[in-house]
Design a protein around this motif. Structure first.
Motif, mmCIF file in Angstrom:
data_model
loop_
_atom_site.group_PDB
_atom_site.id
_atom_site.type_symbol
_atom_site.label_atom_id
_atom_site.label_comp_id
_atom_site.label_asym_id
_atom_site.label_seq_id
_atom_site.Cartn_x
_atom_site.Cartn_y
_atom_site.Cartn_z
ATOM 1 N N THR B 161 0.846 -1.193 0.000
ATOM 2 C CA THR B 161 0.000 0.000 0.000
ATOM 3 C C THR B 161 0.879 1.240 0.000
ATOM 4 O O THR B 161 2.068 1.178 0.348
ATOM 5 C CB THR B 161 -0.888 0.033 1.257
ATOM 6 O OG1 THR B 161 -0.051 0.240 2.408
ATOM 7 C CG2 THR B 161 -1.665 -1.258 1.429
ATOM 8 N N LEU B 162 0.286 2.354 -0.378
ATOM 9 C CA LEU B 162 1.073 3.588 -0.402
ATOM 10 C C LEU B 162 1.505 3.994 1.000
ATOM 11 O O LEU B 162 2.568 4.596 1.181
ATOM 12 C CB LEU B 162 0.274 4.710 -1.060
ATOM 13 C CG LEU B 162 0.027 4.524 -2.558
ATOM 14 C CD1 LEU B 162 -0.627 5.759 -3.145
ATOM 15 C CD2 LEU B 162 1.325 4.231 -3.298
ATOM 16 N N LYS B 187 2.287 9.403 -7.899
ATOM 17 C CA LYS B 187 1.395 9.381 -9.074
ATOM 18 C C LYS B 187 2.139 9.701 -10.357
ATOM 19 O O LYS B 187 1.789 9.214 -11.425
ATOM 20 C CB LYS B 187 0.251 10.390 -8.876
ATOM 21 C CG LYS B 187 -0.951 9.786 -8.193
ATOM 22 C CD LYS B 187 -2.280 10.303 -8.733
ATOM 23 C CE LYS B 187 -3.431 9.758 -7.884
ATOM 24 N NZ LYS B 187 -3.623 10.547 -6.637
ATOM 25 N N ILE B 192 4.914 2.755 -10.872
ATOM 26 C CA ILE B 192 4.289 2.279 -9.630
ATOM 27 C C ILE B 192 2.804 2.160 -9.932
ATOM 28 O O ILE B 192 2.071 3.149 -9.983
ATOM 29 C CB ILE B 192 4.556 3.226 -8.450
ATOM 30 C CG1 ILE B 192 6.062 3.363 -8.240
ATOM 31 C CG2 ILE B 192 3.883 2.696 -7.187
ATOM 32 C CD1 ILE B 192 6.456 4.236 -7.081
ATOM 33 N N GLU B 193 2.379 0.920 -10.174
ATOM 34 C CA GLU B 193 1.049 0.673 -10.726
ATOM 35 C C GLU B 193 0.037 0.329 -9.650
ATOM 36 O O GLU B 193 0.281 -0.528 -8.808
ATOM 37 C CB GLU B 193 1.116 -0.501 -11.709
ATOM 38 C CG GLU B 193 1.935 -0.215 -12.946
ATOM 39 C CD GLU B 193 2.103 -1.453 -13.815
ATOM 40 O OE1 GLU B 193 1.810 -2.579 -13.333
ATOM 41 O OE2 GLU B 193 2.538 -1.290 -14.977
ATOM 42 N N LYS B 194 -1.099 0.963 -9.755
ATOM 43 C CA LYS B 194 -2.205 0.647 -8.865
ATOM 44 C C LYS B 194 -2.855 -0.638 -9.360
ATOM 45 O O LYS B 194 -3.093 -0.802 -10.559
ATOM 46 C CB LYS B 194 -3.215 1.785 -8.934
ATOM 47 C CG LYS B 194 -4.337 1.717 -7.926
ATOM 48 C CD LYS B 194 -5.170 2.994 -8.048
ATOM 49 C CE LYS B 194 -6.220 3.080 -6.961
ATOM 50 N NZ LYS B 194 -6.821 4.430 -6.901
ATOM 51 N N THR B 195 -3.112 -1.576 -8.456
ATOM 52 C CA THR B 195 -3.886 -2.763 -8.829
ATOM 53 C C THR B 195 -5.313 -2.532 -8.350
ATOM 54 O O THR B 195 -5.600 -1.527 -7.702
ATOM 55 C CB THR B 195 -3.331 -4.018 -8.139
ATOM 56 O OG1 THR B 195 -3.590 -3.929 -6.736
ATOM 57 C CG2 THR B 195 -1.839 -4.175 -8.370
ATOM 58 N N TYR B 208 -5.780 0.401 -1.391
ATOM 59 C CA TYR B 208 -5.376 -0.183 -2.665
ATOM 60 C C TYR B 208 -3.944 -0.698 -2.594
ATOM 61 O O TYR B 208 -3.077 -0.073 -1.973
ATOM 62 C CB TYR B 208 -5.495 0.831 -3.795
ATOM 63 C CG TYR B 208 -6.892 0.938 -4.323
ATOM 64 C CD1 TYR B 208 -7.425 -0.055 -5.151
ATOM 65 C CD2 TYR B 208 -7.698 2.026 -3.984
ATOM 66 C CE1 TYR B 208 -8.725 0.040 -5.628
ATOM 67 C CE2 TYR B 208 -9.001 2.126 -4.457
ATOM 68 C CZ TYR B 208 -9.514 1.123 -5.279
ATOM 69 O OH TYR B 208 -10.790 1.206 -5.744
ATOM 70 N N TYR B 210 -0.446 -1.588 -4.560
ATOM 71 C CA TYR B 210 0.329 -1.143 -5.712
ATOM 72 C C TYR B 210 1.432 -2.155 -5.993
ATOM 73 O O TYR B 210 1.763 -3.001 -5.167
ATOM 74 C CB TYR B 210 0.934 0.237 -5.432
ATOM 75 C CG TYR B 210 -0.088 1.344 -5.464
ATOM 76 C CD1 TYR B 210 -1.036 1.469 -4.451
ATOM 77 C CD2 TYR B 210 -0.129 2.258 -6.512
ATOM 78 C CE1 TYR B 210 -1.989 2.476 -4.480
ATOM 79 C CE2 TYR B 210 -1.067 3.269 -6.546
ATOM 80 C CZ TYR B 210 -1.999 3.371 -5.528
ATOM 81 O OH TYR B 210 -2.933 4.364 -5.568
#
Lengths: 225, 225
Positions: B161-162, B187, B192-195, B208, B210
């Motif tokens: 997580t972030l 961002k 660094i991809e959000k799933t 979320y 990442y």
DNA sequence: TCAAAAGTGTTAGATTTACACCCATGA
DNA sequence: TCATGGGTGTAAATCTAACACTTTTGA
């Protein structure tokens, strides 16, 4: 006498010196042709073996002294190089150090005696063993350190002009900078002191000479270039 | 067989591993008590001797593997340590390496078997020889490198997580950062991809997860934290 | 008199920092 | 229903980068 580690193997340990100098607006290194085998005749850094009764730092200073006759030189470790076959003569782990000297401090006769010369960092010949790799890494490290630590003065005479200082930064970083912006940053650093002396060798009009004041640096320490 | 350097002295060469991990919002290192003399019982890094037929990097990887069973670990050389009396057993030049691992990848039983444990970087005990110095230098180097190179992901699980990422940066740099500013910077990094997966272990609402995409990093490479 | 290097400020744009509220959920 | 961590945007301040002309003097 107890020997603790006798089941393990000993290895030759050497030091290699990357000696940087600044001349004719160019960053240079001191290299020479190897005088003995293996690799006789190849371009090489100046190095030496670490002795049992000296630290690796001491070995580096000793080696530098042997070559240049200089003491109290700014030196930093670059790192250890330890490929198995890096030296064709035997297994040798070598620890690289970079040094910064003022080219004028290096006596010409010693230079001839050891058969070394100043070579521009952008005109390096192929070199013995992993010496090129050492040079690249040393250069990178020095470039990083010169940004946050006032080591540039090690490469200049005690008195220098702002143009000289700027040329030095340009040579180290490999890119030109704006004169006015550069001088603005210098003005903010109180430990770079203007003298009332004028250098006329670089121009007809003459340029003010500056000096790095080590004492007022230690307190200030707002360095950023 | 020609022996070129026989007039010089050989020295024991070892490697020491500074193994970093991240747990409970804290940066930790793996250390244990020495099981043999000299210095038995003292807190120590895990290390080993360099063999004749392996490079120093290979020796470091082998040592790390012996301790953790892990391969393909991110490792970087910190530097060589070579005071004459640094090891009370004999003259030993040691080359320090730091490694970054995900604490969950390290099997507990191996940890017990070797008698090592995770200790917070801010709660280090007095240590054998110059190991404390090695740790400080490794930490400094890692801190510098984490700013310009995406190595933080080595300390985290594949999905994170972030908030976890932020806590990691805070632990490494020793200072808090603003949540909104931090996320803004993330961002901008497309690698660094959000799933669409949610982690509910850290909060009721869930966060979320990442993932670091190594491939899209290689192209982008606009890293700065 | 002119070529060559020294010296000097301002402004627009980019980057960095500070700051506060609503959301979703499980207990 | 409330305590907990998740998530989001804007504005001021600072820093960075671009830019051009005058001065001095030796040849």
């Amino acid at each position: 006498m107890t020997t603790y580690y006798k089941e393990h193997q000993k290895i030759f340990v050497s030091v290699d010196c990357i000696i940087f100098g600044f001349e004719s607006s160019e960053l240079k290194v001191l290299i020479g042709r190897r005088k003995f085998d293996p690799g006789i005749g190849e371009w090489s850094l100046y190095g030496g073996f670490v002795r049992n009764e000296e630290s690796i730092d001491d070995a580096a200073y000793r080696t530098l002294y042997e070559l240049t006759g200089l003491e109290h030189v700014y030196m930093r470790q670059v790192g250890a190089f330890g490929r198995v076959d890096r030296d064709p003569g035997d297994r040798v782990v070598s620890i690289a150090y970079y040094a910064l000297i003022n080219v004028k401090d290096y006596p010409e006769e010693l230079m001839r005696e050891h058969g070394v010369e100043w070579v521009g960092i952008n005109h390096l010949p192929p070199m013995f063993s992993d010496h090129h790799e050492m040079l690249i890494k040393a250069r990178q490290l020095m470039q990083d350190q010169i940004k946050t630590s006032p080591i540039s003065f090690q490469l200049l005479p005690e008195l220098f002009t702002l143009t000289q200082l700027q040329r030095l930064y340009e040579a180290v970083n490999g890119e030109q900078v704006d004169k006015r912006n550069f001088r603005k940053r210098i003005k903010d650093m109180d430990f770079i002191e203007k003298t009332d002396l004028i250098d006329k060798t670089g121009s007809k009009r003459g340029a003010y000479l500056y000096r790095f004041n080590k004492n007022s640096y230690n307190e200030a320490s707002n360095f950023k270039l």
